[in-house]
Design a protein around this motif. Structure first.
Motif, PDB file in Angstrom:
ATOM      1  N   LYS A  18       0.738  -1.249  -0.101  1.00  0.00           N
ATOM      2  CA  LYS A  18       0.075  -0.095  -0.084  1.00  0.00           C
ATOM      3  C   LYS A  18       0.671   1.282  -0.050  1.00  0.00           C
ATOM      4  CE  LYS A  18      -1.981  -1.483   3.890  1.00  0.00           C
ATOM      5  NZ  LYS A  18      -1.331  -2.594   3.925  1.00  0.00           N
ATOM      6  N   SER A  19       1.899   1.467   0.969  1.00  0.00           N
ATOM      7  CA  SER A  19       2.749   2.360   1.046  1.00  0.00           C
ATOM      8  C   SER A  19       3.391   2.605  -0.462  1.00  0.00           C
ATOM      9  CB  SER A  19       3.517   2.514   2.128  1.00  0.00           C
ATOM     10  OG  SER A  19       2.949   2.479   3.470  1.00  0.00           O
ATOM     11  N   THR A  20       4.138   1.428  -0.709  1.00  0.00           N
ATOM     12  CA  THR A  20       4.723   1.566  -1.912  1.00  0.00           C
ATOM     13  C   THR A  20       4.013   2.216  -3.149  1.00  0.00           C
ATOM     14  OG1 THR A  20       5.996  -0.197  -0.946  1.00  0.00           O
ATOM     15  CG2 THR A  20       6.400   0.099  -3.377  1.00  0.00           C
ATOM     16  N   MET A  21       2.653   1.584  -3.074  1.00  0.00           N
ATOM     17  CA  MET A  21       1.862   2.283  -4.185  1.00  0.00           C
ATOM     18  C   MET A  21       1.926   3.721  -4.280  1.00  0.00           C
ATOM     19  SD  MET A  21      -1.785   1.255  -5.304  1.00  0.00           S
ATOM     20  CE  MET A  21      -2.752   1.958  -3.965  1.00  0.00           C
ATOM     21  N   LEU A  22       1.363   4.317  -3.010  1.00  0.00           N
ATOM     22  CA  LEU A  22       1.416   5.640  -2.982  1.00  0.00           C
ATOM     23  C   LEU A  22       2.658   6.548  -3.425  1.00  0.00           C
ATOM     24  CD1 LEU A  22      -0.682   6.734   0.288  1.00  0.00           C
ATOM     25  CD2 LEU A  22      -1.296   5.975  -1.828  1.00  0.00           C
ATOM     26  N   LYS A  23       4.021   5.669  -2.896  1.00  0.00           N
ATOM     27  CA  LYS A  23       5.349   6.425  -3.005  1.00  0.00           C
ATOM     28  C   LYS A  23       5.536   6.436  -4.732  1.00  0.00           C
ATOM     29  CE  LYS A  23       7.393   5.073   1.329  1.00  0.00           C
ATOM     30  NZ  LYS A  23       8.194   3.881   1.831  1.00  0.00           N
ATOM     31  N   ALA A  24       5.037   5.357  -5.496  1.00  0.00           N
ATOM     32  CA  ALA A  24       5.423   5.028  -6.867  1.00  0.00           C
ATOM     33  C   ALA A  24       4.684   6.346  -7.364  1.00  0.00           C
ATOM     34  CB  ALA A  24       4.951   3.860  -7.103  1.00  0.00           C
ATOM     35  N   MET A  64      -5.757  -4.482  -1.543  1.00  0.00           N
ATOM     36  CA  MET A  64      -4.298  -4.999  -1.984  1.00  0.00           C
ATOM     37  C   MET A  64      -3.937  -6.214  -1.352  1.00  0.00           C
ATOM     38  SD  MET A  64      -2.070  -1.641  -2.573  1.00  0.00           S
ATOM     39  CE  MET A  64      -1.052  -2.393  -3.576  1.00  0.00           C
ATOM     40  N   LYS A  65      -3.212  -7.133  -2.021  1.00  0.00           N
ATOM     41  CA  LYS A  65      -2.681  -8.287  -1.673  1.00  0.00           C
ATOM     42  C   LYS A  65      -1.464  -8.578  -2.658  1.00  0.00           C
ATOM     43  CE  LYS A  65      -3.884 -12.879  -0.585  1.00  0.00           C
ATOM     44  NZ  LYS A  65      -4.863 -14.156  -0.443  1.00  0.00           N
ATOM     45  N   ASP A  66      -0.541  -9.024  -2.099  1.00  0.00           N
ATOM     46  CA  ASP A  66       0.907  -9.489  -2.487  1.00  0.00           C
ATOM     47  C   ASP A  66       1.321  -8.545  -3.507  1.00  0.00           C
ATOM     48  OD1 ASP A  66       0.755 -11.513  -0.866  1.00  0.00           O
ATOM     49  OD2 ASP A  66      -0.267 -12.714  -2.366  1.00  0.00           O
ATOM     50  N   GLY A  67       1.280  -7.162  -3.500  1.00  0.00           N
ATOM     51  CA  GLY A  67       1.605  -6.195  -4.233  1.00  0.00           C
ATOM     52  C   GLY A  67       0.855  -6.060  -5.623  1.00  0.00           C
ATOM     53  N   SER A  68      -0.437  -6.522  -5.405  1.00  0.00           N
ATOM     54  CA  SER A  68      -1.318  -6.276  -6.839  1.00  0.00           C
ATOM     55  C   SER A  68      -2.764  -5.559  -6.093  1.00  0.00           C
ATOM     56  CB  SER A  68      -1.657  -7.475  -7.293  1.00  0.00           C
ATOM     57  OG  SER A  68      -0.474  -7.963  -7.957  1.00  0.00           O
ATOM     58  N   VAL A  69      -3.666  -4.949  -6.778  1.00  0.00           N
ATOM     59  CA  VAL A  69      -4.896  -4.615  -6.396  1.00  0.00           C
ATOM     60  C   VAL A  69      -5.600  -5.814  -6.865  1.00  0.00           C
ATOM     61  CG1 VAL A  69      -6.742  -3.081  -6.762  1.00  0.00           C
ATOM     62  CG2 VAL A  69      -4.398  -2.113  -6.634  1.00  0.00           C
ATOM     63  N   TYR A  70      -6.012  -6.528  -5.678  1.00  0.00           N
ATOM     64  CA  TYR A  70      -7.138  -7.636  -5.737  1.00  0.00           C
ATOM     65  C   TYR A  70      -8.351  -7.376  -6.214  1.00  0.00           C
ATOM     66  CZ  TYR A  70      -9.643 -11.386  -3.640  1.00  0.00           C
ATOM     67  OH  TYR A  70     -10.764 -12.594  -3.586  1.00  0.00           O
ATOM     68  N   ASN A  71      -9.011  -6.350  -5.684  1.00  0.00           N
ATOM     69  CA  ASN A  71     -10.296  -5.732  -6.102  1.00  0.00           C
ATOM     70  C   ASN A  71     -10.306  -4.296  -5.679  1.00  0.00           C
ATOM     71  OD1 ASN A  71     -13.186  -5.714  -6.499  1.00  0.00           O
ATOM     72  ND2 ASN A  71     -13.372  -7.436  -5.242  1.00  0.00           N
TER      73      ASN A  71
END
Ligand SMILES: Nc1ncnc2c1ncn2[C@@H]1O[C@H](COP(=O)(O)OP(=O)(O)OP(=O)(O)O)[C@@H](O)[C@H]1O
Length: 263
Positions: A53-59, A222-229
């Protein structure tokens, strides 16, 4: 013209991310994430520890090594300077720490920095906005206090006021209520809701599922680095929460919304 009509009916996008992957060294932690946040929307990001989750915002704000395309207000972040980016997006990281004894008002005014001209100083509008958002997060009266003297929840609200004072079209907030008591959590979510409703948008990483269910328009799981739903908040169900969090959930309709309890 039919095309003009379709365009005017399509909600404007504050954020459009397509095929985003992110890496720490050789390790890939985000895989092919696509996510859109429209103007006036508050989208909550939920998921287990370490799901990215945090990595996604940073990306989304170029703070990690990433691939893919991220557009904010239809402009590619790749092509934006730091200053342009800071005028469009306000990012609040998860870890709040202030080592220096700056005054609360000065810390909130830092949010105005992207708008101040080179070698310029803060003007009356900057101070007015800083005071307005200090009031909204219920920190009025603390202007002269040193940030090092604040409690964790007080500091979190000051840093949130700083983010809001930045007056950006998109808020990316990493657990904005993690240090807050229930009363202030609800108050802050109301402020975020109103901020987003004013033609802007917010993407908030959260761990409080019920707070997210109460205030968000949509939930990204999010799950395992992906948006699950990703779905409308009203469509969240126990199966999807159980699958993502690896624990059983009970979800009940309540007062026009949903409440969820991990079992
Ligand atoms: N600076 C870093 N260097 C190396 N690996 C990192 C770094 N930051 C995070 N990671 C790893 O990347 C993965 C995703 O971390 P991230 O912080 O994005 O998760 P998260 O979903 O926000 O978790 P949490 O709910 O615990 O805050 C985790 O496995 C984490 O250990």
């Amino acid at each position: 013209m039919l095309l003009d009509k379709i365009d005017s009916e399509r909600p404007a996008e504050a954020l459009n991310a397509q095929g985003v992957s992110a890496f720490y060294g050789d390790r890939q932690v985000l895989r092919d994430i696509s996510l859109t946040v429209h103007k006036d929307e508050l989208v909550a990001v939920l998921g287990p520890n370490g799901s990215g989750k945090s990595t996604m915002l940073k990306a989304f704000v170029k703070l990690v090594n990433m691939k893919g395309s991220v557009n904010i207000l239809n402009r590619s972040v790749e092509k934006l300077s730091r200053r342009e980016l800071a005028r469009m997006v306000s990012y609040m990281p998860q870890k709040a720490h202030m080592a220096m004894p700056f005054k609360v008002l000065d810390v909130v005014l830092l949010g105005r920095y992207p708008w101040v001209s080179f070698l310029g100083s803060y003007g009356t509008l900057d101070v007015k906005l800083a005071l307005r958002y200090l009031q909204e997060v219920e920190m009025k009266g603390f202007e002269e206090r040193s940030v090092t003297s604040l409690s964790g929840g007080e500091l979190q609200r000051v840093l949130l006021a700083q983010c809001l004072a930045q007056d950006a079209a998109l808020l990316l907030l990493d657990e904005p209520t993690s240090a807050l008591d229930p009363k202030h959590s609800v108050a802050v979510m109301r402020v975020l809701r109103a901020y987003a409703n004013g033609g802007r948008a917010a993407l908030c990483v959260m761990h409080d599922v019920n707070l997210a269910l109460r205030f968000a328009d949509r939930i990204a799981l999010m799950k395992d680095g992906s948006v699950y739903n990703i779905c409308d908040t009203k469509d969240v169900d126990a199966d999807m929460l159980s699958e993502v969090f690896d624990v059983s959930w009970y979800v009940k309709h309540w007062d026009g919304g949903l409440i969820a309890i991990p079992l």
